[in-house]
Design an enzyme around this catalytic site. Structure first.
Site, PDB file in Angstrom:
ATOM      1  CD  GLU A   6      -1.285  -2.291   2.199  1.00 51.81           C
ATOM      2  OE1 GLU A   6      -2.048  -2.851   2.999  1.00 51.81           O
ATOM      3  OE2 GLU A   6      -0.082  -2.598   2.060  1.00 51.81           O
TER       4      GLU A   6
ATOM      5  CB  CYS B 207      -0.744  -0.088   5.533  1.00 56.09           C
ATOM      6  SG  CYS B 207       0.806  -0.911   5.108  1.00 56.09           S
TER       7      CYS B 207
ATOM      8  NE  ARG C 247      15.331 -27.010  -5.641  1.00 53.31           N
ATOM      9  CZ  ARG C 247      16.261 -27.700  -6.302  1.00 53.31           C
ATOM     10  NH1 ARG C 247      17.078 -27.062  -7.121  1.00 53.31           N
ATOM     11  NH2 ARG C 247      16.359 -29.002  -6.152  1.00 53.31           N
TER      12      ARG C 247
ATOM     13  CB  THR D 207      19.321 -36.148   0.292  1.00 48.08           C
ATOM     14  OG1 THR D 207      18.253 -37.078   0.485  1.00 48.08           O
ATOM     15  CG2 THR D 207      19.138 -35.441  -1.036  1.00 48.08           C
TER      16      THR D 207
ATOM     17  CG  ASP E 208      21.446 -37.007  -4.728  1.00 54.64           C
ATOM     18  OD1 ASP E 208      22.006 -38.010  -5.220  1.00 54.64           O
ATOM     19  OD2 ASP E 208      20.252 -36.980  -4.406  1.00 54.64           O
TER      20      ASP E 208
ATOM     21  CG  LEU F 137      19.287 -28.278  -2.004  1.00 51.68           C
ATOM     22  CD1 LEU F 137      19.318 -28.355  -0.486  1.00 51.68           C
ATOM     23  CD2 LEU F 137      18.192 -29.173  -2.573  1.00 51.68           C
TER      24      LEU F 137
ATOM     25  NE  ARG G 246      21.365 -26.062 -11.005  1.00 57.02           N
ATOM     26  CZ  ARG G 246      20.993 -26.917 -10.062  1.00 57.02           C
ATOM     27  NH1 ARG G 246      20.979 -26.544  -8.791  1.00 57.02           N
ATOM     28  NH2 ARG G 246      20.611 -28.145 -10.367  1.00 57.02           N
TER      29      ARG G 246
ATOM     30  CD  GLU H  71      13.949 -29.572  -3.599  1.00 59.96           C
ATOM     31  OE1 GLU H  71      14.523 -30.287  -4.441  1.00 59.96           O
ATOM     32  OE2 GLU H  71      13.877 -28.349  -3.696  1.00 59.96           O
TER      33      GLU H  71
ATOM     34  N   GLY I 131      15.631 -37.056   1.947  1.00 59.42           N
ATOM     35  CA  GLY I 131      15.507 -38.236   1.111  1.00 59.42           C
ATOM     36  C   GLY I 131      14.350 -39.136   1.536  1.00 59.42           C
TER      37      GLY I 131
END
Length: 352
Positions: A57, A89, A187, A199, A203, A207, A210, A292, A294
């Site tokens: 506002e 506000c 994301r 995880t 991996d 995260l 991209r 995300e 495991g």
């Protein structure tokens, strides 16, 4: 000029679209968009960009300047009437001489909840509410849960094979590139992503979003024994990083990571119940989190029901090994999957 509901809905829709631009950046604050209209023309607009910055506002009023006098303000969530990180506000709206305020939904925050409307009405401003309310409610479902329960909104993002296997696939990715791009987009819309330490070790994920580097959410890892490698992508200082670990973790490693800006949540023992984890995240002002991985963490959320929303990607593959997702198929009944590349996406709200 005769004002119809359709007229109000047109500008409220625009306010909601503006609000969406704040996805991922407003923290525990709601997504809010505001539009100031005079003689059928937009003379000011804005959205809440980031926690601690001006509310929508105020941004719109600043843009409109003195022309805001006798105009109509469209705002998708009730204007605040209390001091927080910024002034109320409603005071700015009254000072600007706004004649009419159209509101999408009432703010469930007990400090506001109807008080903003009351102040505006008492100042002689015509107030209309519940315009495109369902849109605003859905847009701010994460904020609503945090305000009402003091817990983050939890989204599970799970990728499985056709035989519902979470692991056992010989390659890193089970889903197609379009599905992975979809996840990057998700994301950018939320405040944080969370994984388990296994995880991370297997991996080494970034995260991040991209696609166009819009916004990288906070990264959270549950790491009871503090196994995180010091060269893990998780630790790249391009976003907030939070490690959930034991009070007995090595002090030297904790200090080294803390010196790099890593935040810690220390819990007793090495087996953490989800309510304790979620309450701890809420205390760090995490309003929404996407889990995300495991497999163990997913099944723990599924078993306990401590989640609000599910994105289930099903890849056209049979693995016939690894860990199986313990999902009640009734949850997917009546849900028409969306085709994402070669995969199926089931999007489910658990409480619907």
């Amino acid at each position: 000029m005769d004002i119809t509901r359709a007229y109000d809905e047109t500008f409220m829709a625009y306010a909601n679209l503006l609000a969406e631009k704040g996805w991922g950046r407003t923290g525990i604050n709601p997504l809010v968009g505001a539009v100031i209209v005079k003689n059928g023309k937009i003379i000011g607009q804005g959205f809440h960009r980031k926690l601690g910055e001006s509310h929508a506002e105020v941004v719109a009023l600043t843009q409109a300047g003195s022309a805001a006098k006798s105009a109509t303000l469209y705002v998708n969530l009730e204007p605040c009437s209390c001091f927080g990180l910024t002034p109320p506000c409603v005071n700015a709206i009254i000072r600007a001489g706004i004649a009419r305020v159209v509101i999408g939904a009432i703010d469930p925050n007990p400090r506001v909840n109807g008080q903003g409307i009351k102040y505006l009405s008492e100042a002689g401003i015509d107030v209309v509410k519940d315009i495109l309310k369902d849109w605003t409610d859905n847009l701010n479902r994460w904020y609503y849960k945090f305000i009402k329960e003091d817990l983050p909104y939890v989204i599970l993002k799970i990728a499985v094979s056709e035989d519902m296997r979470l692991s056992g696939y010989p390659q890193k990715y089970i889903t197609s590139m379009p599905a992975r791009r979809y996840v990057h987009s998700l994301r950018s819309q939320i405040g944080a992503v969370m994984i388990g330490i296994n995880t991370l070790l297997i991996d080494n994920p970034y995260l991040t979003d991209r696609l166009v580097n819009r916004f990288n959410p906070a990264r959270i890892v549950i790491d009871p024994h503090l196994k995180i490698p010091e060269d893990a992508h998780f630790l790249i200082p391009d976003a907030r990083r939070i490690v959930i670990t034991s009070k007995n973790s090595p002090r030297e490693k904790v200090k080294k990571l803390s010196d790099q800006g890593v935040e810690f949540i220390f819990l007793d023992g090495y087996d953490y119940p989800l309510p304790e984890i979620l309450k701890s995240l809420a205390r760090l002002k995490i309003g929404a989190v996407m889990v995300e991985g495991g497999a163990k963490l997913f099944n723990q959320f599924i078993d306990t029901g401590f989640y609000d929303e599910l994105y289930l990607f099903v890849a056209p593959k049979i693995i016939d090994r690894g860990i199986e997702l313990k999902l009640d198929q009734k949850l997917l009944s009546g849900v028409a999957p969306e085709k994402i590349g070669g995969d199926k996406l089931y999007h489910v709200y658990r409480n619907n």
